[in-house]
Design a protein around this motif. Structure first.
Motif, short mmCIF file in Angstrom:
data_model
loop_
_atom_site.label_atom_id
_atom_site.label_comp_id
_atom_site.label_asym_id
_atom_site.label_seq_id
_atom_site.Cartn_x
_atom_site.Cartn_y
_atom_site.Cartn_z
N GLY A 127 0.86 -1.30 0.15
CA GLY A 127 -0.05 -0.20 -0.06
C GLY A 127 0.93 1.24 0.10
N MET A 128 1.96 1.07 -0.59
CA MET A 128 2.78 2.43 -0.65
C MET A 128 3.11 2.89 -2.25
SD MET A 128 4.02 3.03 2.44
CE MET A 128 5.66 4.02 1.98
N VAL A 129 2.33 2.69 -3.15
CA VAL A 129 2.48 3.18 -4.20
C VAL A 129 2.65 4.67 -4.54
CG1 VAL A 129 1.36 3.22 -6.68
CG2 VAL A 129 1.44 1.13 -5.58
N GLU A 130 1.59 5.43 -3.78
CA GLU A 130 1.89 7.09 -3.92
C GLU A 130 3.03 7.40 -3.32
OE1 GLU A 130 -1.79 6.31 -0.76
OE2 GLU A 130 -0.41 5.09 -2.01
N ARG A 134 8.88 9.41 -2.99
CA ARG A 134 9.21 10.03 -1.87
C ARG A 134 10.63 9.91 -1.43
NH1 ARG A 134 5.96 12.02 2.65
NH2 ARG A 134 4.30 12.26 1.08
N GLN A 135 11.49 10.63 -1.22
CA GLN A 135 12.62 10.53 -0.59
C GLN A 135 12.44 9.90 0.86
OE1 GLN A 135 14.51 11.88 2.17
NE2 GLN A 135 16.50 10.79 1.35
N ILE A 136 13.19 9.03 1.12
CA ILE A 136 13.01 7.88 2.03
C ILE A 136 13.01 8.48 3.66
CG2 ILE A 136 13.54 5.77 1.08
CD1 ILE A 136 16.44 5.96 2.16
N SER A 137 13.75 9.62 3.84
CA SER A 137 13.63 10.32 5.05
C SER A 137 12.37 10.98 5.43
CB SER A 137 14.82 11.11 5.43
OG SER A 137 14.63 12.37 4.55
N GLN A 138 11.60 11.13 4.38
CA GLN A 138 10.32 11.68 4.37
C GLN A 138 9.07 11.06 4.79
OE1 GLN A 138 10.31 14.46 1.03
NE2 GLN A 138 12.08 15.78 1.90
N LEU A 139 9.44 9.60 4.95
CA LEU A 139 8.54 8.57 5.25
C LEU A 139 8.28 8.53 6.75
CD1 LEU A 139 9.37 6.06 2.50
CD2 LEU A 139 7.67 7.40 2.39
N SER A 140 7.38 8.21 7.32
CA SER A 140 7.09 7.77 8.60
C SER A 140 7.67 6.51 8.97
CB SER A 140 5.78 7.81 9.27
OG SER A 140 4.97 6.66 8.57
N GLY A 141 7.91 6.21 10.42
CA GLY A 141 8.70 5.15 10.66
C GLY A 141 7.84 3.71 10.10
N GLY A 142 6.48 3.86 10.23
CA GLY A 142 5.76 2.71 9.71
C GLY A 142 5.87 2.45 8.34
N GLN A 143 5.96 3.66 7.69
CA GLN A 143 6.12 3.42 6.02
C GLN A 143 7.29 2.96 5.65
OE1 GLN A 143 5.07 7.81 5.63
NE2 GLN A 143 3.07 7.33 4.90
N GLN A 144 8.60 3.40 6.39
CA GLN A 144 9.82 2.94 6.22
C GLN A 144 9.86 1.37 6.46
OE1 GLN A 144 12.12 5.19 8.98
NE2 GLN A 144 12.35 6.81 7.40
N ASP A 170 0.95 0.86 12.20
CA ASP A 170 -0.32 0.94 12.97
C ASP A 170 -1.35 -0.28 12.92
OD1 ASP A 170 -2.00 0.86 10.65
OD2 ASP A 170 -1.14 2.91 10.19
N ALA A 171 -2.26 -0.41 13.68
CA ALA A 171 -3.12 -1.60 13.82
C ALA A 171 -3.30 -2.13 12.63
CB ALA A 171 -4.04 -1.49 14.83
N ALA A 172 -4.02 -1.36 11.55
CA ALA A 172 -4.35 -1.67 10.44
C ALA A 172 -3.32 -2.24 9.46
CB ALA A 172 -5.45 -0.38 9.78
N THR A 173 -2.42 -1.48 9.50
CA THR A 173 -1.32 -1.86 8.39
C THR A 173 -0.69 -3.16 9.04
OG1 THR A 173 -0.63 0.58 8.37
CG2 THR A 173 0.89 -1.18 7.44
N GLU A 174 -0.67 -3.33 10.31
CA GLU A 174 -0.28 -4.68 10.88
C GLU A 174 -0.91 -5.75 10.22
OE1 GLU A 174 1.00 -4.95 15.04
OE2 GLU A 174 0.30 -7.24 15.09
N LYS A 175 -2.49 -5.59 10.28
CA LYS A 175 -3.36 -6.62 9.67
C LYS A 175 -3.07 -6.80 8.21
CE LYS A 175 -5.68 -7.41 13.59
NZ LYS A 175 -4.48 -7.57 14.48
N ALA A 176 -2.96 -5.50 7.47
CA ALA A 176 -2.59 -6.06 6.07
C ALA A 176 -1.39 -6.75 5.81
CB ALA A 176 -2.61 -4.36 5.35
N ILE A 177 -0.41 -6.24 6.82
CA ILE A 177 0.92 -7.10 6.53
C ILE A 177 0.75 -8.81 6.72
CG2 ILE A 177 3.19 -7.29 7.17
CD1 ILE A 177 3.70 -4.16 7.44
#
Ligand SMILES: Nc1ncnc2c1ncn2[C@@H]1O[C@H](COP(=O)(O)OP(=O)(O)OP(=O)(O)O)[C@@H](O)[C@H]1O
Ligand SMILES: [Mg+2]
Lengths: 251, 307
Positions: A127-130, A134-144, A170-177
């Motif tokens: 779920g990270m296509v958009e 993005r430069q990787i330091s500008q991602l949140s921890g969970g996105q990284q 986050d919980a939703a992402t954890e479930k998706a992963i």
């Protein structure tokens, strides 16, 4: 003939004098989602790094699907702990995911259209296509964390090692992963996950490994994940859990 | 001499070509050293060249650039070896190991240099120019060598770009997919030694590291893409090499090293201030305009809903 996806024999790893992982032997069958559980400093990360030969081992043999580790490199995927790299590196999310293809590309060849396509596919799965550009330091921890997961998916491995992939997610992402990992499992892949949240172990993992310097127990979760063994692994430090809580936890 | 005379002088033109290539290749290889947080490594390998040059002079007794450079290269390799032994087999951290090697090699080099200069033919040895660099002493063959080595450096970084990139970003993952990380580590150190060797004549051992690192730091301000950063860093290095040489040749043969490094520093300040996105001015500007926009919106909201 039965063949273990991963077989570890008498693995011992030490940073200095004292072994951190001592004489560990176990087998993991193919097509399973396996949780590695244990207290801080139990040697979970060390065990994974030792298996992947990222740190030298004192002794031991590792075989993947019956062959030596070195021959099987291309069929191994790895998600390191997020803090292991400096995220202020001049690159974007898509580029990092493409690194998952480098092992297949080999020397001299440059990543091209096919790799880009594959990487986009994997970004989509997490779920990270958009965020591809993005430069990787500008991602949140969970996105990284999700980028690292996508990179491992891009490796198209048969066996995956993931060191705390749910930290900061986050919980939703954890479930998706976890959904994603279950799909991998359905395809016959083996996934080993270092995990800290005891409350989700029963829900997520077919097999559980309890680790504290040595393998305390490994096997189907319902046989291994019981209060007695857990207490043993955590050295009685789980005593704070009341019976009601642990009942809930282990239901 | 004025600028036009200088550029019309064929000898100077050759030297300019040399420092141009030197700046270009140092900038390129320096990018990887900087991203791998090995800025001090460049400094150490540069300083380590001094005793190599002195020993070469003592052994051969002649003033020959090729012998000096061979000595510098060998000293660099010994330093590489010592650094890896110290970090691998003792509990010393890498920065401490680099510090130890840097100061001991350079100290030893200075002792030898003083010895040589006090000896009978010391004054003509010209060894002291290797401290801060002197392009005036360069001849055609030096320039050829600089160009050849630069070309090899740039070619290598292009061919192994993918590997160097992964190694710089995530060495653990690189090792996991089977890259020979230890070998590549040595390989990059060798490339840095090569850059140092071609740089010490023009820039000198004391300041050579700045030519490796400063262009990379400047380039990082302008871009979020590694290949663009590497190219920009090469360009900044090249511009610094050229302008430093020009100034040094026109103003009475000042030592070239400090002038090249000062030029690189000018580019650094320029980048730090004016780069879009990462630069200081743009950061301040962005913060102010966001603040202003926000307070305008607030005002509007208050205006439409009077208390
Ligand atoms: N690079 C290192 N050098 C020396 N000792 C280390 C190193 N890394 C880990 N250790 C030690 O090895 C032991 C196991 O560490 P490891 O990182 O494997 O634990 P872990 O089970 O992954 O813990 P956590 O849950 O906190 O991630 C710890 O006691 C730690 O102090
Ligand atoms: Mg860990």
């Amino acid at each position: 003939m039965y063949q273990a996806a991963l077989k570890v024999e008498n693995l011992t790893i030490a940073y200095h004098k004292k072994p951190v992982v001592e004489d560990v032997s176990f087998e993991v069958p193919e097509g399973n989602l396996i949780g590695i559980i244990g207290p801080n400093g139990a040697g979970k990360s060390t065990l994974i790094k030792g298996i992947l030969e990222l740190i030298p081992k004192l002794s031991g043999e590792v075989t993947i699907s019956g062959s030596s580790y070195k021959l099987m490199r291309k069929s191994i995927g790895y998600v390191p702990q997020r803090e292991s790299v400096d995220w202020d590196f001049p690159t974007n999310a898509l580029d990092v995911v493409m690194m998952g293809r480098y092992g297949h590309l080999g020397w001299l060849k440059r990543p091209g259209k096919a790799e880009r396509h594959k990487a986009m596919e994997c970004l989509d799965k997490v779920g990270m296509v958009e965020y591809a550009n993005r430069q990787i330091s500008q991602l949140s921890g969970g996105q990284q964390q999700r980028i690292f997961l996508a990179r491992a998916l891009a490796q198209e491995a048969d066996i995956y090692f993931m060191d705390e992939p749910f930290v900061g997610v986050d919980a939703a992402t954890e479930k998706a992963i976890i959904q994603l990992l279950m799909e991998l499992k359905e395809k016959g892949k083996t996934v080993l996950v270092v995990h800290h949240d005891l409350s989700t172990v029963k829900e997520y993992f077919d097999w559980t490994m309890l680790l504290n310097k040595k393998v305390m127990k490994i096997g189907p979760t319902k046989e291994v994940f019981i209060p007695e063994y857990l207490q043993e692994t955590y050295g009685g430090r789980l005593a704070i859990l009341s019976d009601a809580q642990s009942g809930l936890l282990l239901k | 001499m004025n600028l036009l005379d200088i550029i019309n002088d064929p000898n100077t033109r050759w030297i300019l070509l040399g420092t141009m290539f030197l700046g270009l290749s140092s900038g390129v290889i320096g990018s990887f050293a900087y991203l791998r947080k090995q800025s001090l490594l460049g400094d150490t390998l540069a300083h380590a060249a001094l005793p190599g040059i002195c020993v070469a002079f003592i052994l051969t007794g002649v003033k020959s650039t090729s012998f000096f450079l061979i000595g510098a290269a060998l000293a660099g390799l010994v330093a590489v070896f010592l650094i890896s032994v110290l970090t691998r087999y003792s509990k010393i951290k890498q920065d401490a190991a680099l510090g130890i090697v840097l100061s001991s090699f350079f100290g030893f080099g200075i002792v030898l240099l003083t010895q040589i200069q006090q000896s009978e033919y010391g004054n003509q040895s010209g060894l002291d120019t290797f401290l801060f660099g002197q392009t005036a002493s360069m001849v055609m063959s030096d320039v050829y060598m600089m160009m050849t080595v630069s070309f090899i450096l740039i070619f290598t970084c292009t061919v192994f770009f993918k590997e160097f990139k992964l190694l710089s970003f995530d060495p653990g993952f690189a090792k996991g997919i089977g890259l020979p990380v230890v070998f590549l580590d040595y390989f990059i150190m060798m490339l840095i030694v090569a850059a140092v060797v071609i740089g010490i004549q023009a820039v000198g051992v004391v300041l050579m590291a700045s030519l490796l690192i400063t262009p990379a730091v400047s380039a990082r301000y302008w871009t979020e893409r590694l290949h663009i950063m590497v190219i920009l860093s090469g360009i900044f290095g090249m511009l610094s090499g050229v302008s430093g040489t020009l100034i040094s040749t026109s103003v009475n043969n000042l030592p070239t090293g400090p002038l090249i490094v000062l030029s690189a520093t000018v580019w650094f300040f320029f980048s730090m201030l004016f780069a879009p996105k990462r630069g200081v001015l743009s950061t301040v500007w962005r913060r102010l305009s966001t603040k202003k926009k926000y307070s305008l919106e607030q005002d509007k909201r208050k205006g439409s809903h009077p208390l």
